[in-house]
Scaffold this motif. Structure first.
Motif, PDB file in Angstrom:
ATOM      1  N   ASP A 232      14.102 -32.147 -40.172  1.00 58.01           N
ATOM      2  CA  ASP A 232      15.094 -33.204 -40.388  1.00 58.01           C
ATOM      3  C   ASP A 232      16.482 -32.791 -39.883  1.00 58.01           C
ATOM      4  O   ASP A 232      17.272 -33.632 -39.460  1.00 58.01           O
ATOM      5  N   LEU A 233      16.781 -31.496 -39.911  1.00 59.70           N
ATOM      6  CA  LEU A 233      18.055 -31.044 -39.344  1.00 59.70           C
ATOM      7  C   LEU A 233      18.035 -31.196 -37.823  1.00 59.70           C
ATOM      8  O   LEU A 233      19.036 -31.580 -37.219  1.00 59.70           O
ATOM      9  N   ALA A 234      16.889 -30.910 -37.217  1.00 59.88           N
ATOM     10  CA  ALA A 234      16.748 -31.089 -35.768  1.00 59.88           C
ATOM     11  C   ALA A 234      16.941 -32.561 -35.403  1.00 59.88           C
ATOM     12  O   ALA A 234      17.588 -32.893 -34.405  1.00 59.88           O
ATOM     13  N   ILE A 235      16.398 -33.454 -36.208  1.00 57.39           N
ATOM     14  CA  ILE A 235      16.594 -34.886 -35.993  1.00 57.39           C
ATOM     15  C   ILE A 235      18.081 -35.229 -36.095  1.00 57.39           C
ATOM     16  O   ILE A 235      18.638 -35.939 -35.258  1.00 57.39           O
ATOM     17  N   ALA A 236      18.730 -34.705 -37.138  1.00 56.59           N
ATOM     18  CA  ALA A 236      20.153 -34.996 -37.355  1.00 56.59           C
ATOM     19  C   ALA A 236      20.999 -34.557 -36.155  1.00 56.59           C
ATOM     20  O   ALA A 236      21.923 -35.258 -35.741  1.00 56.59           O
ATOM     21  N   ILE A 237      20.683 -33.386 -35.598  1.00 63.08           N
ATOM     22  CA  ILE A 237      21.435 -32.889 -34.441  1.00 63.08           C
ATOM     23  C   ILE A 237      21.308 -33.864 -33.279  1.00 63.08           C
ATOM     24  O   ILE A 237      22.291 -34.194 -32.608  1.00 63.08           O
ATOM     25  N   SER A 238      20.096 -34.346 -33.031  1.00 68.62           N
ATOM     26  CA  SER A 238      19.876 -35.314 -31.951  1.00 68.62           C
ATOM     27  C   SER A 238      20.602 -36.628 -32.206  1.00 68.62           C
ATOM     28  O   SER A 238      21.189 -37.210 -31.289  1.00 68.62           O
ATOM     29  N   VAL A 239      20.563 -37.093 -33.439  1.00 65.92           N
ATOM     30  CA  VAL A 239      21.225 -38.357 -33.770  1.00 65.92           C
ATOM     31  C   VAL A 239      22.734 -38.233 -33.565  1.00 65.92           C
ATOM     32  O   VAL A 239      23.362 -39.110 -32.961  1.00 65.92           O
ATOM     33  N   GLU A 240      23.314 -37.130 -34.017  1.00 67.34           N
ATOM     34  CA  GLU A 240      24.759 -36.942 -33.835  1.00 67.34           C
ATOM     35  C   GLU A 240      25.116 -36.729 -32.362  1.00 67.34           C
ATOM     36  O   GLU A 240      26.158 -37.183 -31.900  1.00 67.34           O
ATOM     37  N   ALA A 241      24.252 -36.011 -31.631  1.00 66.11           N
ATOM     38  CA  ALA A 241      24.487 -35.800 -30.194  1.00 66.11           C
ATOM     39  C   ALA A 241      24.535 -37.144 -29.468  1.00 66.11           C
ATOM     40  O   ALA A 241      25.318 -37.327 -28.531  1.00 66.11           O
ATOM     41  N   ALA A 242      23.717 -38.088 -29.915  1.00 63.92           N
ATOM     42  CA  ALA A 242      23.700 -39.415 -29.289  1.00 63.92           C
ATOM     43  C   ALA A 242      24.953 -40.205 -29.664  1.00 63.92           C
ATOM     44  O   ALA A 242      25.465 -40.985 -28.856  1.00 63.92           O
ATOM     45  N   GLU A 243      25.469 -40.026 -30.874  1.00 64.18           N
ATOM     46  CA  GLU A 243      26.717 -40.694 -31.256  1.00 64.18           C
ATOM     47  C   GLU A 243      27.858 -40.154 -30.414  1.00 64.18           C
ATOM     48  O   GLU A 243      28.775 -40.886 -30.031  1.00 64.18           O
ATOM     49  N   LEU A 244      27.796 -38.852 -30.111  1.00 64.09           N
ATOM     50  CA  LEU A 244      28.790 -38.232 -29.235  1.00 64.09           C
ATOM     51  C   LEU A 244      28.685 -38.830 -27.832  1.00 64.09           C
ATOM     52  O   LEU A 244      29.678 -39.233 -27.223  1.00 64.09           O
ATOM     53  N   LEU A 245      27.455 -38.920 -27.341  1.00 61.80           N
ATOM     54  CA  LEU A 245      27.216 -39.438 -25.991  1.00 61.80           C
ATOM     55  C   LEU A 245      27.653 -40.901 -25.869  1.00 61.80           C
ATOM     56  O   LEU A 245      28.151 -41.327 -24.822  1.00 61.80           O
ATOM     57  N   GLU A 246      27.456 -41.655 -26.940  1.00 62.87           N
ATOM     58  CA  GLU A 246      27.803 -43.080 -26.950  1.00 62.87           C
ATOM     59  C   GLU A 246      29.281 -43.295 -26.632  1.00 62.87           C
ATOM     60  O   GLU A 246      29.654 -44.344 -26.079  1.00 62.87           O
ATOM     61  N   LEU A 247      30.116 -42.312 -26.968  1.00 69.70           N
ATOM     62  CA  LEU A 247      31.552 -42.434 -26.676  1.00 69.70           C
ATOM     63  C   LEU A 247      31.818 -42.515 -25.174  1.00 69.70           C
ATOM     64  O   LEU A 247      32.894 -42.947 -24.754  1.00 69.70           O
ATOM     65  N   PHE A 248      30.852 -42.073 -24.364  1.00 69.08           N
ATOM     66  CA  PHE A 248      31.037 -42.043 -22.905  1.00 69.08           C
ATOM     67  C   PHE A 248      30.275 -43.145 -22.179  1.00 69.08           C
ATOM     68  O   PHE A 248      30.292 -43.212 -20.947  1.00 69.08           O
ATOM     69  N   GLN A 249      29.603 -44.010 -22.941  1.00 62.88           N
ATOM     70  CA  GLN A 249      28.820 -45.076 -22.310  1.00 62.88           C
ATOM     71  C   GLN A 249      29.690 -45.997 -21.482  1.00 62.88           C
ATOM     72  O   GLN A 249      30.793 -46.380 -21.895  1.00 62.88           O
ATOM     73  N   TRP A 250      29.180 -46.362 -20.288  1.00 61.24           N
ATOM     74  CA  TRP A 250      29.838 -47.320 -19.416  1.00 61.24           C
ATOM     75  C   TRP A 250      31.178 -46.835 -18.863  1.00 61.24           C
ATOM     76  O   TRP A 250      31.946 -47.624 -18.337  1.00 61.24           O
ATOM     77  N   ARG A 251      31.475 -45.554 -18.996  1.00 64.97           N
ATOM     78  CA  ARG A 251      32.735 -45.006 -18.479  1.00 64.97           C
ATOM     79  C   ARG A 251      32.465 -44.198 -17.221  1.00 64.97           C
ATOM     80  O   ARG A 251      31.445 -43.506 -17.129  1.00 64.97           O
ATOM     81  N   PRO A 252      33.407 -44.235 -16.249  1.00 64.23           N
ATOM     82  CA  PRO A 252      33.221 -43.376 -15.078  1.00 64.23           C
ATOM     83  C   PRO A 252      33.310 -41.899 -15.469  1.00 64.23           C
ATOM     84  O   PRO A 252      34.014 -41.550 -16.428  1.00 64.23           O
ATOM     85  N   ASN A 253      32.584 -41.045 -14.721  1.00 65.36           N
ATOM     86  CA  ASN A 253      32.613 -39.588 -14.962  1.00 65.36           C
ATOM     87  C   ASN A 253      34.026 -39.042 -15.064  1.00 65.36           C
ATOM     88  O   ASN A 253      34.315 -38.169 -15.873  1.00 65.36           O
ATOM     89  N   GLU A 254      34.909 -39.556 -14.179  1.00 68.34           N
ATOM     90  CA  GLU A 254      36.229 -38.918 -14.020  1.00 68.34           C
ATOM     91  C   GLU A 254      37.307 -39.475 -14.959  1.00 68.34           C
ATOM     92  O   GLU A 254      38.424 -38.980 -14.978  1.00 68.34           O
ATOM     93  N   GLN A 255      36.939 -40.483 -15.780  1.00 68.08           N
ATOM     94  CA  GLN A 255      37.944 -41.050 -16.683  1.00 68.08           C
ATOM     95  C   GLN A 255      38.436 -39.972 -17.647  1.00 68.08           C
ATOM     96  O   GLN A 255      37.644 -39.294 -18.302  1.00 68.08           O
ATOM     97  N   PRO A 256      39.746 -39.775 -17.727  1.00 68.12           N
ATOM     98  CA  PRO A 256      40.250 -38.698 -18.580  1.00 68.12           C
ATOM     99  C   PRO A 256      40.067 -39.010 -20.065  1.00 68.12           C
ATOM    100  O   PRO A 256      39.900 -40.173 -20.460  1.00 68.12           O
ATOM    101  N   VAL A 257      40.119 -37.955 -20.871  1.00 74.78           N
ATOM    102  CA  VAL A 257      39.970 -38.094 -22.314  1.00 74.78           C
ATOM    103  C   VAL A 257      41.316 -38.454 -22.929  1.00 74.78           C
ATOM    104  O   VAL A 257      42.233 -37.637 -22.958  1.00 74.78           O
ATOM    105  N   ASP A 258      41.450 -39.706 -23.411  1.00 73.88           N
ATOM    106  CA  ASP A 258      42.713 -40.094 -24.058  1.00 73.88           C
ATOM    107  C   ASP A 258      42.650 -39.725 -25.544  1.00 73.88           C
ATOM    108  O   ASP A 258      41.636 -39.204 -26.022  1.00 73.88           O
ATOM    109  N   SER A 259      43.739 -40.023 -26.291  1.00 72.58           N
ATOM    110  CA  SER A 259      43.800 -39.519 -27.674  1.00 72.58           C
ATOM    111  C   SER A 259      42.806 -40.215 -28.604  1.00 72.58           C
ATOM    112  O   SER A 259      42.320 -39.604 -29.566  1.00 72.58           O
ATOM    113  N   VAL A 260      42.482 -41.490 -28.326  1.00 67.72           N
ATOM    114  CA  VAL A 260      41.485 -42.188 -29.163  1.00 67.72           C
ATOM    115  C   VAL A 260      40.127 -41.512 -28.995  1.00 67.72           C
ATOM    116  O   VAL A 260      39.456 -41.182 -29.977  1.00 67.72           O
TER     117      VAL A 260
END
Lengths: 113, 113, 113, 113
Positions: C25-53
């Motif tokens: 279940d911890l392994a599952i949790a890591i994957s679920v959180e990794a996907a929430e992290l990845l979701e922050l980059f959905q539909w964004r160009p590779n080179e878009q800089p990281v703003d404060s939000v």
């Protein structure tokens, strides 16, 4: 797709694999295969076109995701085509063309289907 | 499924969303939705049955994964049903019933389709 | 990091959450959180800089992945810093500078660490 | 961990890999490695103990996730230990012992850290 589902269930049953195919483990399998699919795009620019090598690998991984998805739908007694059609209908209302045209993430969720 | 794919592509095109739907971002979307599906099973025992609340949520997430999968297949010019049927045929040979019956991971890969 | 691990285990134990924190279940949790992290980059160009939000949201998701990673390392009796150092040492040999300089995926695996 | 981060950045820079290590691709890498970690638990019961083979494999995958996490924190100018400590502090308030003791998902989110 009906025939594919039939063949898939026969394949599973004649190997006596239903006991391993509980919904939680099928959900894990879908995630694992989705990541293998994603891995094909690692370190590549967004705009790089799909060449024939990538297309072959993609066919394999897309097939894996779909097959596990069908097994999970079966295990959870879900009509997958009906569920997808319903979702699309809901999203036609949720994303009216007037407010969604050419816009990414029109309602701030990351959903674009 | 042909009708679902047609409706999905019309839905995408009338919102002018093709430009966002490049293969890499679709691959990301599939992984993100697969994780939302998996999240429904977090902290639950393998054998816990699927009740109606979980079934409703599953319908939603399974639909999301399928819709993005269909968009990716379209973007990569892949016939998804054909790819899945081919994969199943290959795996009938790879996992003969005689050596796979009742056995998890018969060839040490984690594949069970 | 020692202090963080100590605080995390106290936090877990005083809530009696060890029973939920089995490795799978911890392994599952890591994957679920990794996907929430990845979701922050959905539909964004590779080179878009990281703003404060994005940076704020990233802090939250990176923290989630790390915390579950530390819980899994504890459950599996793994020294996480030692494991990471060993991996880095192995990869210094696996990816000699002479053959890896400026090259993505020098040994055809997708690994770039 | 300071020394690990230093060594990791030297490793990356002397191979001129920073150009590949943009935040979006690092986020993808974290998800891909998290899935390789999860794959180690596929088709296994929750309660199956971690034997030495699994422990070895886990060390490798946990290391991979951590190394990419550190690279992403560096790319996004995030202090990862500080972020994790802050998250833990917030969750001490969000999950009071009185309402969380022995309870999974006390606030209906799936978060258990």
């Amino acid at each position: 797709m009906e025939q594919l589902i039939k063949d898939l269930l026969v394949f599973r049953n004649e190997r006596n694999w239903q006991k391993f195919h509980n919904p939680k483990d099928l959900a894990i399998a879908i995630s694992v295969e989705a990541a293998e699919l994603l891995e094909l795009f690692q370190w590549r620019p967004n705009e790089q076109p799909v060449d024939s090598v990538l297309q072959n690998n993609l066919e394999n991984e897309i097939a894996d995701v779909l097959l596990y998805l069908l097994l999970l739908a079966d295990a959870a007694k879900i009509d997958i085509l009906f569920a997808a059609q319903q979702k699309l209908e809901r999203n036609k209302l949720r994303f009216p063309i007037s407010t969604s045209y050419g816009i990414a993430k029109p309602d701030d969720s990351s959903e674009m289907i």
